[in-house]
Design an enzyme around this catalytic site. Structure first.
Site, PDB file in Angstrom:
ATOM      1  N   ARG A  56       0.852  -1.198   0.000  1.00 11.73           N
ATOM      2  CA  ARG A  56       0.000   0.000   0.000  1.00 11.73           C
ATOM      3  C   ARG A  56       0.886   1.246   0.000  1.00 11.73           C
ATOM      4  O   ARG A  56       1.973   1.235   0.578  1.00 11.73           O
ATOM      5  CB  ARG A  56      -0.937   0.005   1.203  1.00 11.73           C
ATOM      6  CG  ARG A  56      -1.971  -1.118   1.153  1.00 11.73           C
ATOM      7  CD  ARG A  56      -2.853  -1.107   2.392  1.00 11.73           C
ATOM      8  NE  ARG A  56      -3.843  -2.180   2.313  1.00 11.73           N
ATOM      9  CZ  ARG A  56      -5.152  -1.994   2.251  1.00 11.73           C
ATOM     10  NH1 ARG A  56      -5.650  -0.785   2.269  1.00 11.73           N
ATOM     11  NH2 ARG A  56      -5.973  -3.029   2.184  1.00 11.73           N
ATOM     12  N   THR A 110      -5.558  -9.228  38.156  1.00  8.26           N
ATOM     13  CA  THR A 110      -5.523  -8.011  37.352  1.00  8.26           C
ATOM     14  C   THR A 110      -4.084  -7.488  37.241  1.00  8.26           C
ATOM     15  O   THR A 110      -3.194  -7.883  38.003  1.00  8.26           O
ATOM     16  CB  THR A 110      -6.390  -6.913  37.979  1.00  8.26           C
ATOM     17  OG1 THR A 110      -5.833  -6.556  39.261  1.00  8.26           O
ATOM     18  CG2 THR A 110      -7.828  -7.382  38.158  1.00  8.26           C
ATOM     19  N   GLU A 160      -6.875 -14.036  35.882  1.00  7.81           N
ATOM     20  CA  GLU A 160      -5.655 -14.611  36.467  1.00  7.81           C
ATOM     21  C   GLU A 160      -4.912 -13.571  37.304  1.00  7.81           C
ATOM     22  O   GLU A 160      -3.692 -13.618  37.439  1.00  7.81           O
ATOM     23  CB  GLU A 160      -4.742 -15.153  35.368  1.00  7.81           C
ATOM     24  CG  GLU A 160      -5.177 -16.473  34.770  1.00  7.81           C
ATOM     25  CD  GLU A 160      -4.835 -17.658  35.656  1.00  7.81           C
ATOM     26  OE1 GLU A 160      -3.903 -17.556  36.479  1.00  7.81           O
ATOM     27  OE2 GLU A 160      -5.519 -18.693  35.527  1.00  7.81           O
TER      28      GLU A 160
END
Length: 279
Positions: free
Chosen positions: A131, A229, A227
């Site tokens: 691009r 914060t 698991e």
């Protein structure tokens, strides 16, 4: 009896349930049990509708008069009784087995988050390749290169933390400095930051549900929450680092003291007599 909320993989064949057996001892009066999904008194509750990781079912688990056989007590009755006795006597129970277990499992969570960041990064590279803007390839634009370089660097930093923690866990090396929590913390933060940065780079197209970046963005957020914060990880790391430093310092002082006491004092040599003057 009780209600367990937001249980990941609630359809698993078994669950490890931490239950209170001696309420007056607080957390010291808790024990862990293996409970199978067909155990009488256990049933699924509400299934949660989530923004991300939707392939993993998260639901409530309801315990109603759920009786568990004694042989499903993790660690056995003897170990539990010793723990309760220490709790009643006020003695320290030593290092937390649960915390040590979390330190070993957290690198796998960090690795999963890392996979999201890596996928988003590689997709963006492929998307931008070929691009151009105003006749110049996008990958040659410095504003694009700056973001891609930062994302690649953060991913590699997270990967090394995950590898180190995984190696330590696999080889039985204690993660006394919170290396497991570090890997999960860094992996989760990198996944969330990288997907956000890459969506900004791609532009309006990234918000479309036809673009995989929006899915990875939604999936990434939970890795800063479950698991433990990200805030909890930081507390764990800080406390373990402080404890480890104090232990290293104490050890170094002891070694210095032992070496000092073991080294005999240098014996003083008698002064040489001066030669007599010539006649």
């Amino acid at each position: 009896r009780g209600l367990l909320g937001h249980v990941a993989d609630a359809l698993a064949n078994l669950q490890v349930v931490v239950a209170t057996v001696e309420p007056d001892l607080g957390h010291r009066g808790q024990a862990s049990f293996v409970v199978t999904k067909d155990n009488p008194g256990l049933r699924l509750g509400k299934k949660e509708s989530k923004i991300g990781i939707r392939a993993s079912q998260t639901a409530e688990i309801v315990l109603e008069d759920c009786r568990v056989p004694g042989d499903q007590l993790l660690g056995g009755e003897e170990k539990l009784q010793k723990k309760i006795e220490r709790g009643r006597s006020g003695k320290s129970s030593g290092s937390s087995g649960a915390l040590a277990t979390f330190e070993i499992t957290r690198p796998t969570v960090g690795a999963s988050a890392l996979g999201i960041a890596q996928a988003a990064y590689e997709w963006t590279l492929e998307h931008l390749a070929g691009r151009s803007e105003n006749g110049k390839p996008l990958l040659q634009e410095q504003r694009i290169q700056q973001v891609l370089a930062d994302v690649a660097t953060e991913i590699e930093a997270a990967r090394l933390l995950v590898w180190r923690a995984a190696w330590m866990g696999r080889n039985g090396v204690p993660m006394t400095g919170g290396q497991g929590s570090m890997s999960k913390l860094k992996g989760g933060d990198v996944a969330m930051w990288a997907t956000t940065a890459l969506m900004d780079l791609v532009g309006p197209e990234a918000q479309s549900m036809d673009c995989p970046l929006e899915k990875w963005f939604r999936d990434a957020k939970i890795y800063q929450i479950f698991e433990g914060t990200a805030e909890i990880q930081r507390l764990v790391v800080a406390r373990l680092q402080a404890t480890e430093y104090a232990e290293r310092l104490q050890y170094a002082q002891q070694v210095a003291q032992d070496n000092s006491s073991a080294t005999p004092a240098a014996e003083k040599k008698p002064a040489k007599e001066s030669a007599p003057a010539a006649a």
